[in-house]
Design a protein around this motif. Structure first.
Motif, PDB file in Angstrom:
ATOM      1  N   MET A  59       0.707  -1.299   0.033  1.00 12.86           N
ATOM      2  CA  MET A  59      -0.044  -0.046   0.071  1.00 12.86           C
ATOM      3  C   MET A  59       0.863   1.390   0.175  1.00 12.86           C
ATOM      4  O   MET A  59       0.551   2.194  -0.819  1.00 12.86           O
ATOM      5  CB  MET A  59      -0.996   0.080   1.166  1.00 12.86           C
ATOM      6  N   ARG A  60       2.095   1.093   0.601  1.00 13.66           N
ATOM      7  CA  ARG A  60       2.805   2.129   0.843  1.00 13.66           C
ATOM      8  C   ARG A  60       3.556   2.643  -0.579  1.00 13.66           C
ATOM      9  O   ARG A  60       3.541   3.582  -1.144  1.00 13.66           O
ATOM     10  CB  ARG A  60       4.005   2.228   1.853  1.00 13.66           C
ATOM     11  N   ARG A  74      -5.703   4.366  -4.782  1.00 13.06           N
ATOM     12  CA  ARG A  74      -5.248   3.482  -5.856  1.00 13.06           C
ATOM     13  C   ARG A  74      -5.992   2.254  -5.467  1.00 13.06           C
ATOM     14  O   ARG A  74      -6.265   2.009  -4.195  1.00 13.06           O
ATOM     15  CB  ARG A  74      -3.997   3.309  -6.132  1.00 13.06           C
ATOM     16  N   LEU A  75      -6.408   1.384  -6.267  1.00 12.35           N
ATOM     17  CA  LEU A  75      -6.942   0.160  -6.105  1.00 12.35           C
ATOM     18  C   LEU A  75      -5.739  -0.863  -6.218  1.00 12.35           C
ATOM     19  O   LEU A  75      -5.211  -1.010  -7.227  1.00 12.35           O
ATOM     20  CB  LEU A  75      -7.974  -0.493  -7.263  1.00 12.35           C
ATOM     21  N   VAL A  76      -4.998  -1.322  -5.137  1.00  9.12           N
ATOM     22  CA  VAL A  76      -4.111  -2.270  -5.198  1.00  9.12           C
ATOM     23  C   VAL A  76      -4.470  -3.545  -5.216  1.00  9.12           C
ATOM     24  O   VAL A  76      -5.207  -4.064  -4.643  1.00  9.12           O
ATOM     25  CB  VAL A  76      -3.489  -2.178  -3.641  1.00  9.12           C
ATOM     26  N   GLN A  77      -3.899  -3.969  -6.410  1.00 10.34           N
ATOM     27  CA  GLN A  77      -4.003  -5.425  -6.673  1.00 10.34           C
ATOM     28  C   GLN A  77      -2.741  -6.166  -7.056  1.00 10.34           C
ATOM     29  O   GLN A  77      -2.982  -7.529  -7.251  1.00 10.34           O
ATOM     30  CB  GLN A  77      -4.774  -5.562  -8.135  1.00 10.34           C
ATOM     31  N   SER A  78      -1.634  -5.980  -6.728  1.00 11.09           N
ATOM     32  CA  SER A  78      -0.479  -6.468  -6.698  1.00 11.09           C
ATOM     33  C   SER A  78       0.274  -7.045  -5.416  1.00 11.09           C
ATOM     34  O   SER A  78      -0.632  -6.929  -4.269  1.00 11.09           O
ATOM     35  CB  SER A  78       0.500  -5.297  -7.498  1.00 11.09           C
ATOM     36  N   GLY A  79       1.146  -7.840  -5.452  1.00  7.17           N
ATOM     37  CA  GLY A  79       1.773  -8.401  -4.308  1.00  7.17           C
ATOM     38  C   GLY A  79       0.481  -9.227  -3.420  1.00  7.17           C
ATOM     39  O   GLY A  79       0.025 -10.095  -4.399  1.00  7.17           O
ATOM     40  N   ILE A  80       0.866  -9.193  -2.435  1.00 13.27           N
ATOM     41  CA  ILE A  80      -0.328  -9.975  -1.382  1.00 13.27           C
ATOM     42  C   ILE A  80      -1.581  -9.769  -1.769  1.00 13.27           C
ATOM     43  O   ILE A  80      -2.431 -10.394  -1.644  1.00 13.27           O
ATOM     44  CB  ILE A  80       0.181  -9.793   0.014  1.00 13.27           C
ATOM     45  N   PHE A  81      -2.084  -8.710  -2.280  1.00 15.22           N
ATOM     46  CA  PHE A  81      -3.357  -8.304  -2.735  1.00 15.22           C
ATOM     47  C   PHE A  81      -3.845  -9.061  -3.962  1.00 15.22           C
ATOM     48  O   PHE A  81      -5.060  -8.972  -4.622  1.00 15.22           O
ATOM     49  CB  PHE A  81      -3.516  -6.639  -3.063  1.00 15.22           C
ATOM     50  N   ARG A 130     -17.068   1.425  -0.735  1.00 16.26           N
ATOM     51  CA  ARG A 130     -16.309   2.903  -1.205  1.00 16.26           C
ATOM     52  C   ARG A 130     -15.407   2.630  -2.521  1.00 16.26           C
ATOM     53  O   ARG A 130     -15.316   3.514  -3.565  1.00 16.26           O
ATOM     54  CB  ARG A 130     -15.330   3.450  -0.121  1.00 16.26           C
ATOM     55  N   LEU A 131     -14.791   1.547  -2.485  1.00 14.12           N
ATOM     56  CA  LEU A 131     -14.021   1.186  -3.665  1.00 14.12           C
ATOM     57  C   LEU A 131     -14.767   0.732  -4.817  1.00 14.12           C
ATOM     58  O   LEU A 131     -14.421   1.115  -5.848  1.00 14.12           O
ATOM     59  CB  LEU A 131     -12.898  -0.291  -3.210  1.00 14.12           C
TER      60      LEU A 131
END
Length: 150
Positions: A59-60, A74-81, A130-131
């Protein structure tokens, strides 16, 4: 002030306090079996901390907020997400379960599904709403690819 008290770490601390109290004051002689429960509990706590760290780092990196009541940039979809939509909450649940095992708080095992229910109602559903409003089709595709919990 109320918004700062209504955050997941405060809820986790509350549930951990209940489990610790139950282990110390109301064990009723029940036990999960000693060393193996401490070992598994330690593994779960460690896994939970790692999940939270991976999620916070991602997220950071994506420059979006980690605070539940704020709108994401932002919509975080990478890494652990890419594995779970809520790795921090999964991490919280693992920490709770791990410490319940470590403390040998048998009666507190019921707190884990209660915690998951509270977190889902208080935080996950409003966050996802919200997302959904902000990222519309991108969020819908993300939900089809990645499960809410695991």
């Amino acid at each position: 002030m109320k918004r700062w008290l209504d955050i997941p770490p405060v809820w986790l601390a509350l549930f951990l306090t209940l489990a610790w109290w139950q282990a110390k004051a109301l064990s009723l002689g029940l036990s999960l079996g000693g060393r193996w429960a401490e070992f598994v509990g330690g593994i779960l706590v460690g896994g939970g901390v790692i999940l939270i760290a991976l999620a916070a780092s991602e997220m950071r990196r994506q420059k979006t907020t980690i605070i539940p009541h704020r709108d994401a940039d932002r919509l975080v979809q990478s890494g652990i997400f890419s594995r779970t939509r809520n790795p921090i909450y999964v991490g919280d649940a693992l920490i709770l379960m791990g410490l319940i095992l470590y403390w040998d708080a048998v009666l507190s095992l019921v707190l884990v599904p209660v915690f998951v229910w509270v977190i889902e109602r208080r935080f996950i559903i409003p966050e996802e709403n919200r997302l959904r409003r902000k990222f519309r089709a991108d969020f819908a595709r993300y939900c089809q690819k990645v499960r809410r919990w695991v």
